[in-house]
Design a protein around this motif. Structure first.
Motif, PDB file in Angstrom:
ATOM      1  N   ASP A 146       0.764  -1.248  -0.140  1.00  0.00           N
ATOM      2  CA  ASP A 146      -0.031  -0.181   0.048  1.00  0.00           C
ATOM      3  C   ASP A 146       0.900   1.153   0.125  1.00  0.00           C
ATOM      4  O   ASP A 146       0.732   2.143  -0.829  1.00  0.00           O
ATOM      5  CB  ASP A 146      -1.026   0.066   1.491  1.00  0.00           C
ATOM      6  N   LYS A 147       1.880   1.384   0.873  1.00  0.00           N
ATOM      7  CA  LYS A 147       2.690   2.409   0.864  1.00  0.00           C
ATOM      8  C   LYS A 147       3.715   2.516  -0.476  1.00  0.00           C
ATOM      9  O   LYS A 147       3.448   3.658  -0.971  1.00  0.00           O
ATOM     10  CB  LYS A 147       3.688   2.143   2.009  1.00  0.00           C
ATOM     11  N   ILE A 148       4.039   1.648  -0.992  1.00  0.00           N
ATOM     12  CA  ILE A 148       4.727   2.027  -2.313  1.00  0.00           C
ATOM     13  C   ILE A 148       3.793   2.302  -3.330  1.00  0.00           C
ATOM     14  O   ILE A 148       3.980   3.329  -4.296  1.00  0.00           O
ATOM     15  CB  ILE A 148       5.501   0.795  -2.705  1.00  0.00           C
ATOM     16  N   GLU A 149       2.577   1.840  -3.417  1.00  0.00           N
ATOM     17  CA  GLU A 149       1.676   2.145  -4.600  1.00  0.00           C
ATOM     18  C   GLU A 149       1.353   3.689  -4.259  1.00  0.00           C
ATOM     19  O   GLU A 149       0.964   4.555  -5.171  1.00  0.00           O
ATOM     20  CB  GLU A 149       0.178   1.305  -4.468  1.00  0.00           C
ATOM     21  N   MET A 150       1.174   4.143  -2.894  1.00  0.00           N
ATOM     22  CA  MET A 150       0.809   5.764  -2.605  1.00  0.00           C
ATOM     23  C   MET A 150       2.030   6.234  -3.067  1.00  0.00           C
ATOM     24  O   MET A 150       1.702   7.322  -3.750  1.00  0.00           O
ATOM     25  CB  MET A 150       0.459   5.639  -1.365  1.00  0.00           C
ATOM     26  N   LEU A 151       3.216   6.152  -3.028  1.00  0.00           N
ATOM     27  CA  LEU A 151       4.220   6.966  -3.272  1.00  0.00           C
ATOM     28  C   LEU A 151       4.372   7.187  -4.929  1.00  0.00           C
ATOM     29  O   LEU A 151       4.424   8.096  -5.495  1.00  0.00           O
ATOM     30  CB  LEU A 151       5.614   6.522  -2.948  1.00  0.00           C
ATOM     31  N   ILE A 152       4.169   5.903  -5.468  1.00  0.00           N
ATOM     32  CA  ILE A 152       4.113   6.012  -7.015  1.00  0.00           C
ATOM     33  C   ILE A 152       3.131   6.998  -7.643  1.00  0.00           C
ATOM     34  O   ILE A 152       3.248   7.704  -8.678  1.00  0.00           O
ATOM     35  CB  ILE A 152       4.438   4.995  -7.819  1.00  0.00           C
ATOM     36  N   ARG A 153       2.139   6.629  -6.975  1.00  0.00           N
ATOM     37  CA  ARG A 153       0.745   7.283  -7.603  1.00  0.00           C
ATOM     38  C   ARG A 153       0.863   8.853  -7.243  1.00  0.00           C
ATOM     39  O   ARG A 153       0.762   9.711  -8.070  1.00  0.00           O
ATOM     40  CB  ARG A 153      -0.490   7.022  -6.779  1.00  0.00           C
ATOM     41  N   GLU A 154       1.519   9.452  -5.880  1.00  0.00           N
ATOM     42  CA  GLU A 154       1.657  10.661  -5.627  1.00  0.00           C
ATOM     43  C   GLU A 154       2.598  11.282  -6.675  1.00  0.00           C
ATOM     44  O   GLU A 154       2.450  12.432  -7.059  1.00  0.00           O
ATOM     45  CB  GLU A 154       2.184  10.811  -4.315  1.00  0.00           C
ATOM     46  N   TYR A 155       3.597  10.614  -6.914  1.00  0.00           N
ATOM     47  CA  TYR A 155       4.471  11.203  -8.040  1.00  0.00           C
ATOM     48  C   TYR A 155       4.096  11.295  -9.193  1.00  0.00           C
ATOM     49  O   TYR A 155       4.212  12.473  -9.837  1.00  0.00           O
ATOM     50  CB  TYR A 155       5.830  10.288  -8.021  1.00  0.00           C
ATOM     51  N   PHE A 212       0.997  11.688 -10.390  1.00  0.00           N
ATOM     52  CA  PHE A 212      -0.341  12.597 -10.559  1.00  0.00           C
ATOM     53  C   PHE A 212      -0.329  14.110  -9.967  1.00  0.00           C
ATOM     54  O   PHE A 212      -0.947  14.822 -10.065  1.00  0.00           O
ATOM     55  CB  PHE A 212      -1.554  11.907  -9.771  1.00  0.00           C
ATOM     56  N   ASN A 213       0.599  14.025  -8.899  1.00  0.00           N
ATOM     57  CA  ASN A 213       0.846  15.321  -8.151  1.00  0.00           C
ATOM     58  C   ASN A 213       2.062  16.298  -8.574  1.00  0.00           C
ATOM     59  O   ASN A 213       2.347  17.138  -7.811  1.00  0.00           O
ATOM     60  CB  ASN A 213       0.679  15.185  -6.755  1.00  0.00           C
ATOM     61  N   ASN A 214       2.616  15.554  -9.521  1.00  0.00           N
ATOM     62  CA  ASN A 214       3.945  16.377  -9.940  1.00  0.00           C
ATOM     63  C   ASN A 214       4.890  16.558  -9.041  1.00  0.00           C
ATOM     64  O   ASN A 214       5.808  17.525  -8.832  1.00  0.00           O
ATOM     65  CB  ASN A 214       3.626  17.824 -10.628  1.00  0.00           C
ATOM     66  N   ASN A 215       4.972  15.498  -8.176  1.00  0.00           N
ATOM     67  CA  ASN A 215       5.993  15.538  -6.926  1.00  0.00           C
ATOM     68  C   ASN A 215       7.329  15.200  -7.589  1.00  0.00           C
ATOM     69  O   ASN A 215       7.644  14.249  -8.173  1.00  0.00           O
ATOM     70  CB  ASN A 215       5.270  13.985  -6.068  1.00  0.00           C
ATOM     71  N   ASN A 216       8.347  16.150  -7.189  1.00  0.00           N
ATOM     72  CA  ASN A 216       9.387  16.136  -8.026  1.00  0.00           C
ATOM     73  C   ASN A 216      10.706  15.500  -6.883  1.00  0.00           C
ATOM     74  O   ASN A 216      11.744  15.504  -7.095  1.00  0.00           O
ATOM     75  CB  ASN A 216       9.990  17.341  -8.326  1.00  0.00           C
ATOM     76  N   GLU A 217      10.070  14.867  -5.909  1.00  0.00           N
ATOM     77  CA  GLU A 217      10.900  14.030  -5.096  1.00  0.00           C
ATOM     78  C   GLU A 217      11.537  12.898  -5.876  1.00  0.00           C
ATOM     79  O   GLU A 217      11.044  11.958  -6.073  1.00  0.00           O
ATOM     80  CB  GLU A 217      10.280  13.385  -3.692  1.00  0.00           C
ATOM     81  N   LEU A 218      13.175  13.110  -5.947  1.00  0.00           N
ATOM     82  CA  LEU A 218      13.631  12.212  -6.790  1.00  0.00           C
ATOM     83  C   LEU A 218      13.612  10.808  -6.331  1.00  0.00           C
ATOM     84  O   LEU A 218      13.548  10.021  -6.975  1.00  0.00           O
ATOM     85  CB  LEU A 218      15.287  12.522  -6.776  1.00  0.00           C
ATOM     86  N   ASN A 219      13.684  10.535  -5.015  1.00  0.00           N
ATOM     87  CA  ASN A 219      13.632   9.282  -4.273  1.00  0.00           C
ATOM     88  C   ASN A 219      12.410   8.502  -4.403  1.00  0.00           C
ATOM     89  O   ASN A 219      12.447   7.355  -4.513  1.00  0.00           O
ATOM     90  CB  ASN A 219      13.892   9.559  -2.600  1.00  0.00           C
ATOM     91  N   ASN A 220      11.235   9.407  -4.588  1.00  0.00           N
ATOM     92  CA  ASN A 220       9.940   8.826  -4.636  1.00  0.00           C
ATOM     93  C   ASN A 220      10.082   8.066  -6.196  1.00  0.00           C
ATOM     94  O   ASN A 220       9.165   7.001  -6.523  1.00  0.00           O
ATOM     95  CB  ASN A 220       8.685   9.877  -4.583  1.00  0.00           C
ATOM     96  N   ILE A 221      10.368   8.954  -7.405  1.00  0.00           N
ATOM     97  CA  ILE A 221      10.481   8.285  -8.430  1.00  0.00           C
ATOM     98  C   ILE A 221      11.067   6.886  -8.643  1.00  0.00           C
ATOM     99  O   ILE A 221      11.026   6.058  -9.742  1.00  0.00           O
ATOM    100  CB  ILE A 221      10.819   9.167  -9.563  1.00  0.00           C
ATOM    101  N   ASP A 222      12.277   6.880  -7.842  1.00  0.00           N
ATOM    102  CA  ASP A 222      13.139   5.670  -7.720  1.00  0.00           C
ATOM    103  C   ASP A 222      12.152   4.487  -7.225  1.00  0.00           C
ATOM    104  O   ASP A 222      12.920   3.265  -7.428  1.00  0.00           O
ATOM    105  CB  ASP A 222      14.147   5.980  -6.874  1.00  0.00           C
ATOM    106  N   TYR A 223      11.041   4.666  -6.625  1.00  0.00           N
ATOM    107  CA  TYR A 223      10.459   3.339  -6.390  1.00  0.00           C
ATOM    108  C   TYR A 223       9.796   2.757  -7.491  1.00  0.00           C
ATOM    109  O   TYR A 223       9.573   1.650  -7.540  1.00  0.00           O
ATOM    110  CB  TYR A 223       9.344   3.750  -5.346  1.00  0.00           C
ATOM    111  N   PHE A 224       9.586   3.486  -8.711  1.00  0.00           N
ATOM    112  CA  PHE A 224       9.355   2.639  -9.890  1.00  0.00           C
ATOM    113  C   PHE A 224      10.478   1.706 -10.193  1.00  0.00           C
ATOM    114  O   PHE A 224      10.239   0.375 -10.511  1.00  0.00           O
ATOM    115  CB  PHE A 224       9.037   3.775 -10.914  1.00  0.00           C
ATOM    116  N   TRP A 225      11.594   2.162 -10.085  1.00  0.00           N
ATOM    117  CA  TRP A 225      12.722   1.151 -10.708  1.00  0.00           C
ATOM    118  C   TRP A 225      12.869   0.155  -9.515  1.00  0.00           C
ATOM    119  O   TRP A 225      13.021  -0.949  -9.868  1.00  0.00           O
ATOM    120  CB  TRP A 225      14.264   2.186 -10.516  1.00  0.00           C
ATOM    121  N   TYR A 226      12.648   0.496  -8.267  1.00  0.00           N
ATOM    122  CA  TYR A 226      12.599  -0.673  -7.101  1.00  0.00           C
ATOM    123  C   TYR A 226      11.566  -1.393  -7.146  1.00  0.00           C
ATOM    124  O   TYR A 226      12.036  -2.861  -7.142  1.00  0.00           O
ATOM    125  CB  TYR A 226      12.515   0.209  -5.672  1.00  0.00           C
ATOM    126  N   LEU A 227      10.549  -1.356  -7.576  1.00  0.00           N
ATOM    127  CA  LEU A 227       9.563  -2.391  -7.981  1.00  0.00           C
ATOM    128  C   LEU A 227      10.066  -3.268  -9.052  1.00  0.00           C
ATOM    129  O   LEU A 227       9.391  -4.441  -9.280  1.00  0.00           O
ATOM    130  CB  LEU A 227       8.367  -1.330  -8.302  1.00  0.00           C
TER     131      LEU A 227
END
Length: 656
Positions: free
Chosen positions: A450-459, A461-476
């Motif tokens: 649930d947590k990882i899905e929330m992070l990638i959705r936020e990145y 749809f919300n134009n979240n520019n946190e570099l670490n958050n986009i990295d969770y796509f790669w981690y998955l």
């Protein structure tokens, strides 16, 4: 009728008032209660589960069109011995490919008018049988507007009504006379296809390997009722669409490896010329033999094309390794330092040290790597990747497909007491859910997903520019505790540069050992709030080695693996060409498909996929809508309507 207390009506008064706008009279509310109660007693709709399509669009669309063989079985049931085998075969193929078979018929049939008349009657019979378990209202919604009235009339023809026989015959004859037979046939074939599958579940991995993921997504976007559980290949492309450079590089590398760059260039119209120009310049003197195409037939490529693809393949692979290194360095919580390999190379000697052991590299040509700073992109590499990032981010079709995957997809789904997810629930050797640290907090099991899905959705749809958050796509895509990957490492570097087989081994997560345990499967189901005895876990991701005797049925039927190798790349492992799991009102069926050669051969030879059926579970009583998730929602609606009726009778709300 239940006598609801005034207090209960008061507790729900705002909801009841909203409901009264839709049902402003006692009669309208009563009618809807009767309608919903009737629906609850209909047989549950048929669900189809497919996974690991991997771009095999022709095979997938055929399986979708023939409803995994269900339509042909209906034809056999309806017509039995009353028509010949070749007539059944043609009728089935007409339903699957109406436009193409109609063209073929026009060139072959001597008496076309007679064929039209006979075939129209037969199509109506098939459509009537397929639609018999649904309400008229639901069937009506599936009908094309142009022929809605006509099809509805023909579907509800009563054969005993002799007086109306001429009326129905007249409808069909008129359709033929005014040259609308083709359009009508195409329309009714589409209705049959639609009603044969009430709900479609895709358990991940639409992308990569095969040539037409974009075609598959276009097809899925037209489907009336669908959900998708993301696979690691899907999340890779979603990450690329979000702008992850490492994900972009990986999509290109995989496409080059499997000779499938057309998906990127023609399917999505993304320009790879800057990358190709860069590759030809820096690797012009390199044969790139370790980066050859993995395809069954190279005759479709010229020597020049193969040479260019190999150079693109190596160039983007080196870029990928650099980008992945940067991700690992800025995310220590990923615990992936063992995948930092470029800094372990002795570039002069052509060797690498991994886990205290030294290996000789089979390829030691690295013109773009600075040994003192191996993870830094060159200026030219940065320029190429920035152009690609903009191309992926601004690609209308790719973004449309990605939004669809977010809209209809998720990491997992609970549906009709079943738990659907692509890969695994990461566990340690003792069967305890693994923990991953995110923002200082530890997450495992359902909470982690649930947590990882929330992070990638936020990145996204919300134009979240946190570099670490986009990295969770790669981690998955590749992380050791990724629920979508399920292995300790992705040995991409080792496959390209080392000859030692042992170092290339990717160890599966302990989940794959515990999935044979009925108790452990029940524990996982309970983690996701499912406790019913008839519940199951449904997975894809790992191909079932059928030819070695492996069964898709695990944990005494509690867990089902449905990756049977629909993708040609895995058919040498499975020995078959895919599974479909079917869950209808009678029970669970596993359908195993044999290899599909091509759409052209299927049409030319009127040859269907050969499928075998295995009954997994048979219900003592036929399941009804009331036994499903939809039934639960309908029951809530009925309770609300009954409260509304009480409010009308008590004068709390007045009729309009």
């Amino acid at each position: 009728m239940n006598n609801y207390w005034d207090q209960e009506i008061n507790n729900n008064i705002q909801y009841i008032k909203q409901l009264s706008k839709q049902y402003p009279t006692i009669n309208s509310a009563c009618t809807e209660v009767i309608n919903l109660e009737a629906i609850l007693n209909l047989p549950k709709g048929t669900e189809h589960y497919l996974s690991d399509i991997h771009g095999e669009y022709e095979a997938f669309i055929h399986v979708l069109n023939n409803a995994s063989g269900v339509i042909r079985r209906k034809i056999d049931y309806i017509f039995d011995n009353t028509i010949r085998e070749h007539e059944k075969r043609r009728l089935a193929m007409l339903i699957y490919y109406p436009e193409q078979i109609l063209e073929k018929v026009k060139n072959e049939e001597e008496n076309l008018l007679e064929w039209y008349e006979i075939t129209l009657h037969r199509l109506v019979l098939v459509c009537r049988e397929i639609s018999s378990k649904y309400t008229r209202s639901k069937v009506r919604k599936a009908l094309p507007k142009d022929f809605e009235y006509i099809i509805e009339e023909l579907l509800h023809e009563q054969q005993r009504e002799v007086n109306k026989q001429e009326y129905y015959d007249g409808i069909i004859n008129t359709i033929i006379e005014i040259n609308r037979a083709d359009n009508f046939m195409i329309a009714i074939c589409r209705v049959i296809q639609r009603l044969a599958i009430d709900r479609l579940h895709i358990i991940g991995d639409i992308y990569d390997r095969g040539p037409g993921a974009h075609i598959i997504l276009d097809k899925l976007m037209q489907h009336h009722s669908i959900d998708i559980q993301w696979g690691n290949h899907d999340i890779l492309w979603m990450g690329a669409a979000a702008g992850s450079l490492a994900c972009i590089a990986s999509t290109i590398r995989i496409s080059a490896r499997y000779g499938n760059l057309n998906t990127i260039e023609e399917g999505y119209g993304i320009n790879l010329l800057p990358l190709a120009t860069f590759a030809m310049e820096y690797y012009k003197d390199d044969n790139c033999d370790n980066f050859d195409l993995v395809v069954s037939d190279k005759s479709a490529y010229t020597c020049k094309e193969i040479n260019i693809i190999k150079k693109i393949h190596k160039a983007i692979s080196i870029i990928q390794f650099k980008l992945e290194g940067k991700i690992i360095q800025r995310n220590p919580n990923f615990i992936m330092n063992d995948r930092l390999l470029l800094n372990m190379i002795d570039y002069e000697k052509g060797i690498i040290k991994i886990a205290e052991k030294t290996y000789k590299l089979s390829d030691n040509y690295f013109p773009t790597i600075n040994p003192k700073n191996p993870y830094e992109l060159t200026i030219e590499e940065k320029d190429v990747m920035e152009k690609l990032r903009l191309s992926y981010k601004n690609n209308e079709k790719l973004q449309k497909h990605t939004r669809f995957l977010f809209s209809k997809g998720s990491m997992y789904l609970t549906y009709n007491s079943n738990l659907l997810f692509h890969g695994c629930i990461p566990m340690d050797k003792k069967g305890v859910f693994n923990k991953v640290t995110i923002d200082g907090e530890s997450y495992g099991g359902k909470e982690l997903i649930d947590k990882i899905e929330m992070l990638i959705r936020e990145y996204y749809f919300n134009n979240n520019n946190e570099l670490n958050n986009i990295d969770y796509f790669w981690y998955l895509w590749t992380g050791p505790d990724s629920p979508l990957f399920g292995k300790n490492k992705m040995a991409t570097f080792e496959r390209y540069f080392l000859n030692d087989k042992a170092i290339k081994k990717e160890d599966k997560n302990s989940y794959y050992r515990y999935r044979d345990s009925e108790d452990k499967c029940r524990e996982i189901l309970q983690e996701f709030g499912i406790s019913e005895d008839n519940s199951h876990i449904i997975n894809g991701h790992v191909p079932v080695e059928v030819k070695k005797g492996e069964s898709p049925i695990k944990a005494k039927g509690k867990l089902l693996v449905i990756d049977g190798g629909l993708s040609e790349a895995y058919q040498h492992i499975t020995g078959i060409a895919g599974y479909t799991l079917i869950y209808n009102s009678y029970g669970l069926l596993m359908v195993a498909h044999e290899k599909f050669e091509s759409k052209k051969k299927a049409i030319d030879n009127e040859k269907d996929i050969v499928s075998s059926y295995q009954i997994l579970e048979k219900n003592n009583k036929r399941l009804r809508v009331k036994n499903t998730d939809i039934g639960k929602e309908l029951k809530k609606e009925i309770i609300g309507l009954k409260m509304l009726l009480q409010a009308y009778h008590k004068g709390i709300i007045k009729e309009k």
